[in-house]
Design a protein around this motif. Sequence first.
Motif, PDB file in Angstrom:
ATOM      1  N   GLY A   1      41.846  36.563  29.846  1.00 40.33           N
ATOM      2  CA  GLY A   1      41.580  37.947  30.237  1.00 40.33           C
ATOM      3  C   GLY A   1      41.985  38.206  31.681  1.00 40.33           C
ATOM      4  N   GLN A   2      41.570  37.335  32.589  1.00 40.78           N
ATOM      5  CA  GLN A   2      41.896  37.539  34.005  1.00 40.78           C
ATOM      6  C   GLN A   2      43.387  37.396  34.271  1.00 40.78           C
ATOM      7  OE1 GLN A   2      40.056  38.530  36.798  1.00 40.78           O
ATOM      8  NE2 GLN A   2      38.689  39.155  35.164  1.00 40.78           N
ATOM      9  N   LEU A   3      44.031  36.431  33.623  1.00 36.71           N
ATOM     10  CA  LEU A   3      45.466  36.255  33.860  1.00 36.71           C
ATOM     11  C   LEU A   3      46.250  37.480  33.390  1.00 36.71           C
ATOM     12  CD1 LEU A   3      45.826  32.484  32.852  1.00 36.71           C
ATOM     13  CD2 LEU A   3      45.913  33.445  35.163  1.00 36.71           C
ATOM     14  N   ARG A   4      45.856  38.015  32.231  1.00 37.73           N
ATOM     15  CA  ARG A   4      46.571  39.196  31.725  1.00 37.73           C
ATOM     16  C   ARG A   4      46.328  40.412  32.607  1.00 37.73           C
ATOM     17  NH1 ARG A   4      46.330  39.337  25.084  1.00 37.73           N
ATOM     18  NH2 ARG A   4      46.659  37.112  24.741  1.00 37.73           N
ATOM     19  N   LEU A   5      45.095  40.579  33.082  1.00 37.34           N
ATOM     20  CA  LEU A   5      44.787  41.731  33.936  1.00 37.34           C
ATOM     21  C   LEU A   5      45.542  41.656  35.265  1.00 37.34           C
ATOM     22  CD1 LEU A   5      40.958  41.921  33.219  1.00 37.34           C
ATOM     23  CD2 LEU A   5      42.636  43.685  32.636  1.00 37.34           C
ATOM     24  N   ALA A   6      45.617  40.468  35.834  1.00 36.73           N
ATOM     25  CA  ALA A   6      46.339  40.309  37.100  1.00 36.73           C
ATOM     26  C   ALA A   6      47.820  40.587  36.909  1.00 36.73           C
ATOM     27  CB  ALA A   6      46.114  38.910  37.655  1.00 36.73           C
ATOM     28  N   GLU A   7      48.364  40.125  35.788  1.00 35.10           N
ATOM     29  CA  GLU A   7      49.774  40.374  35.500  1.00 35.10           C
ATOM     30  C   GLU A   7      50.028  41.865  35.285  1.00 35.10           C
ATOM     31  OE1 GLU A   7      52.152  38.191  35.542  1.00 35.10           O
ATOM     32  OE2 GLU A   7      53.760  39.533  34.863  1.00 35.10           O
ATOM     33  N   LYS A   8      49.102  42.518  34.599  1.00 35.96           N
ATOM     34  CA  LYS A   8      49.282  43.938  34.269  1.00 35.96           C
ATOM     35  C   LYS A   8      49.206  44.830  35.503  1.00 35.96           C
ATOM     36  CE  LYS A   8      47.629  46.379  30.551  1.00 35.96           C
ATOM     37  NZ  LYS A   8      46.587  46.884  29.620  1.00 35.96           N
ATOM     38  N   PHE A   9      48.209  44.598  36.348  1.00 33.54           N
ATOM     39  CA  PHE A   9      47.971  45.522  37.460  1.00 33.54           C
ATOM     40  C   PHE A   9      48.530  45.016  38.797  1.00 33.54           C
ATOM     41  CE2 PHE A   9      44.489  46.486  34.411  1.00 33.54           C
ATOM     42  CZ  PHE A   9      44.908  47.770  34.083  1.00 33.54           C
ATOM     43  N   GLY A  10      48.746  43.710  38.919  1.00 30.08           N
ATOM     44  CA  GLY A  10      49.323  43.181  40.155  1.00 30.08           C
ATOM     45  C   GLY A  10      48.384  43.241  41.346  1.00 30.08           C
ATOM     46  N   HIS A  11      47.084  43.195  41.090  1.00 22.75           N
ATOM     47  CA  HIS A  11      46.149  43.223  42.218  1.00 22.75           C
ATOM     48  C   HIS A  11      46.007  41.818  42.811  1.00 22.75           C
ATOM     49  CE1 HIS A  11      43.769  42.559  38.565  1.00 22.75           C
ATOM     50  NE2 HIS A  11      42.895  41.930  39.306  1.00 22.75           N
ATOM     51  N   ASP A  12      45.121  41.692  43.778  1.00 22.66           N
ATOM     52  CA  ASP A  12      45.190  40.526  44.659  1.00 22.66           C
ATOM     53  C   ASP A  12      44.093  39.488  44.461  1.00 22.66           C
ATOM     54  OD1 ASP A  12      47.525  41.151  46.482  1.00 22.66           O
ATOM     55  OD2 ASP A  12      46.382  43.019  46.610  1.00 22.66           O
ATOM     56  N   CYS A  13      43.470  39.454  43.296  1.00 24.21           N
ATOM     57  CA  CYS A  13      42.487  38.390  43.057  1.00 24.21           C
ATOM     58  C   CYS A  13      42.377  38.112  41.567  1.00 24.21           C
ATOM     59  CB  CYS A  13      41.114  38.769  43.610  1.00 24.21           C
ATOM     60  SG  CYS A  13      40.245  40.024  42.645  1.00 24.21           S
ATOM     61  N   LEU A  14      41.791  36.966  41.263  1.00 23.71           N
ATOM     62  CA  LEU A  14      41.284  36.663  39.927  1.00 23.71           C
ATOM     63  C   LEU A  14      39.760  36.638  40.058  1.00 23.71           C
ATOM     64  CD1 LEU A  14      43.743  33.787  38.989  1.00 23.71           C
ATOM     65  CD2 LEU A  14      43.759  36.118  38.057  1.00 23.71           C
ATOM     66  N   TYR A  15      39.091  37.298  39.154  1.00 29.33           N
ATOM     67  CA  TYR A  15      37.646  37.496  39.308  1.00 29.33           C
ATOM     68  C   TYR A  15      36.923  36.613  38.293  1.00 29.33           C
ATOM     69  CZ  TYR A  15      33.522  40.353  40.486  1.00 29.33           C
ATOM     70  OH  TYR A  15      32.308  40.801  40.937  1.00 29.33           O
TER      71      TYR A  15
ATOM     72  N   ARG B   1      46.723  33.587  43.742  1.00 30.37           N
ATOM     73  CA  ARG B   1      45.725  34.619  44.055  1.00 30.37           C
ATOM     74  C   ARG B   1      44.399  33.947  44.415  1.00 30.37           C
ATOM     75  NH1 ARG B   1      48.597  37.216  39.801  1.00 30.37           N
ATOM     76  NH2 ARG B   1      49.210  39.335  40.400  1.00 30.37           N
ATOM     77  N   PRO B   2      43.626  34.542  45.291  1.00 26.48           N
ATOM     78  CA  PRO B   2      42.276  34.004  45.506  1.00 26.48           C
ATOM     79  C   PRO B   2      41.437  34.181  44.240  1.00 26.48           C
ATOM     80  CG  PRO B   2      42.533  36.103  46.651  1.00 26.48           C
ATOM     81  CD  PRO B   2      43.889  35.740  46.116  1.00 26.48           C
ATOM     82  N   ILE B   3      40.699  33.143  43.889  1.00 31.19           N
ATOM     83  CA  ILE B   3      39.761  33.206  42.768  1.00 31.19           C
ATOM     84  C   ILE B   3      38.376  33.456  43.348  1.00 31.19           C
ATOM     85  CG2 ILE B   3      38.719  31.928  40.856  1.00 31.19           C
ATOM     86  CD1 ILE B   3      41.330  30.316  40.661  1.00 31.19           C
ATOM     87  N   ILE B   4      37.743  34.542  42.898  1.00 32.97           N
ATOM     88  CA  ILE B   4      36.458  34.946  43.458  1.00 32.97           C
ATOM     89  C   ILE B   4      35.335  34.573  42.486  1.00 32.97           C
ATOM     90  CG2 ILE B   4      35.142  36.850  44.464  1.00 32.97           C
ATOM     91  CD1 ILE B   4      37.886  36.269  45.811  1.00 32.97           C
TER      92      ILE B   4
ATOM     93  N   LEU C   1      47.120  35.491  48.015  1.00 31.57           N
ATOM     94  CA  LEU C   1      46.198  34.656  48.798  1.00 31.57           C
ATOM     95  C   LEU C   1      46.530  34.747  50.285  1.00 31.57           C
ATOM     96  CD1 LEU C   1      43.867  32.656  48.917  1.00 31.57           C
ATOM     97  CD2 LEU C   1      45.502  30.799  48.501  1.00 31.57           C
ATOM     98  N   GLN C   2      47.829  34.711  50.615  1.00 30.48           N
ATOM     99  CA  GLN C   2      48.213  34.840  52.027  1.00 30.48           C
ATOM    100  C   GLN C   2      47.815  36.215  52.572  1.00 30.48           C
ATOM    101  OE1 GLN C   2      52.364  34.046  51.314  1.00 30.48           O
ATOM    102  NE2 GLN C   2      52.226  31.972  52.168  1.00 30.48           N
ATOM    103  N   ARG C   3      47.967  37.225  51.745  1.00 31.49           N
ATOM    104  CA  ARG C   3      47.627  38.598  52.152  1.00 31.49           C
ATOM    105  C   ARG C   3      46.127  38.709  52.470  1.00 31.49           C
ATOM    106  NH1 ARG C   3      49.797  40.963  47.882  1.00 31.49           N
ATOM    107  NH2 ARG C   3      51.760  41.127  49.008  1.00 31.49           N
ATOM    108  N   VAL C   4      45.332  38.134  51.593  1.00 33.16           N
ATOM    109  CA  VAL C   4      43.878  38.217  51.765  1.00 33.16           C
ATOM    110  C   VAL C   4      43.426  37.398  52.976  1.00 33.16           C
ATOM    111  CG1 VAL C   4      41.676  37.596  50.687  1.00 33.16           C
ATOM    112  CG2 VAL C   4      43.449  38.764  49.347  1.00 33.16           C
ATOM    113  N   LEU C   5      43.979  36.202  53.123  1.00 33.63           N
ATOM    114  CA  LEU C   5      43.591  35.369  54.266  1.00 33.63           C
ATOM    115  C   LEU C   5      43.993  36.033  55.589  1.00 33.63           C
ATOM    116  CD1 LEU C   5      44.471  31.813  52.911  1.00 33.63           C
ATOM    117  CD2 LEU C   5      42.194  32.771  53.302  1.00 33.63           C
TER     118      LEU C   5
END
Lengths: 348, 122
Positions: free
Chosen positions: A54-68, A137-140, A8-12
């Motif tokens: 689904g979103q929590l597992r994907l974020a944990e797996k790939f380490g990207h910067d949002c929850l969609y 993470r930012p939630i979009i 979230l800090q990175r995105v802001l």
Amino acid sequence: MSEAITPLQRVLTTLGHQEPDRVPVFLLLTMHGARELGLSLPEYYANPHNLVEGQLRLAEKFGHDCLYAFWYAAGEAVAFGSETTFYEDGPPNAGEPVARQLDELLSRPLPDPTAVSPLKETLGAIQQLSQHNRNYRPIIGVVMAPFSLPVMLLGLERWITAFYEEPDQARRLVAHLGQFTAAWANAQLAAGAHAIAFFDPMASATMVTLEQFQTFDLDVARQVIGQIHGPCAFHFASARAGPQLALVPGTGAAAVVLGSQDDLKAAKGSLRGQLGVLGTLNGIQMVRWTGEQAEAAVKSCIAAAAPGGGFILADQHGEIPYFVPDETLHAVMAAARRWGQYPIRALP
Amino acid sequence: MLIGTLSDSHGLGQRVVSYYLSAAGVHVISLGITVPPSVFVKRASQEHFDAIAISVLMYRSALLVQEVRDLLDREGLSVPILVGGAPFNMDRTLWQQVGARAMGSNPAEGVAMVKGWAGLAL
């Protein structure tokens, strides 16, 4: 991998047109959540709460910067009475149009997103995501723009015909639907989303002329985005922004998502300090990328738009195809971590 | 020629292409929207067509073109497939991956391809 600041800090930081530690990456994954949960797509979409795990597992797996928090676009049409067609290997589609005449939609009460399925369940899922996420993470969230929503409610041909045969009614309908769009966006923000992707493919140069964009869309888009209580990204959803891009800063959007046919470097140059820019990994080509091709695509985007901040690496469509393998997504993330460290060095 | 929207329901593209082809003097038979691969093949086995034009919007539908090609080959039908639609515009080599003879990125390109295959004057 431990990093110095939160996503979230990175995105802001980057949306404030400053350089964070590295280029943020939004892997805008929806259907991959089903794979994580071992569900078919129809099974996955039967329960909006699958979005959370689904979103929590994907974020944990790939380490990207949002929850969609995008469930599926046709969900908005369902709120207006449409059926949905589910597929085993692609996103759900809206069924037959719910109206043939614009008057039918104008005379109908707008749905309350907090009270109608599947939107109310999606809001519940966003609340749960927010509780788990704790602002890490930012939630979009996602809304369909009122200029694009009629494509699902009336059908594309009927909607385009209205521009020529009933222009006044078309403008009235966009303004009418804009009330729903703002309410749906604000409900997602109230549930815990940090920002809204304002999906408006009809605004693109692929679909309409600049004059049609100005006549039917621009004023209402500006009003609706002004009524949304959080930052919005104007999203062309794969289509080419073209000359419309120059008018997007005037809508009040904080960022724009370009199409892969747009010139990312030129757009970043013209929008520097005004709008954050997202894009433009080609989601269709991504299906067949090798690891080397993924790295080359990431490097190309970073070289074009990352210097100075104001850039988030993402696909151009807002939904990475189900057929994209995990290996490719890992390759995208590895390349972003390798080549996206600020300050950006000259890329070979 | 035979035309249709394969699997998905987004039919505007094939209608526009049909108008262009008809205006150019090509006899067009449309199968409409949400056409399964087997229906293209069944119709093509009933009479001669110089080309089959397939329109799609969804990526999953674009991949089904290969199934049309495979079924045609199984029936011994060598009729060429012309494809068009967003996935092909976004990945300019995708038409080759799914067994098409060519792609048209706009209706005029499609007309030129089909008339060439049919031996008609451009």
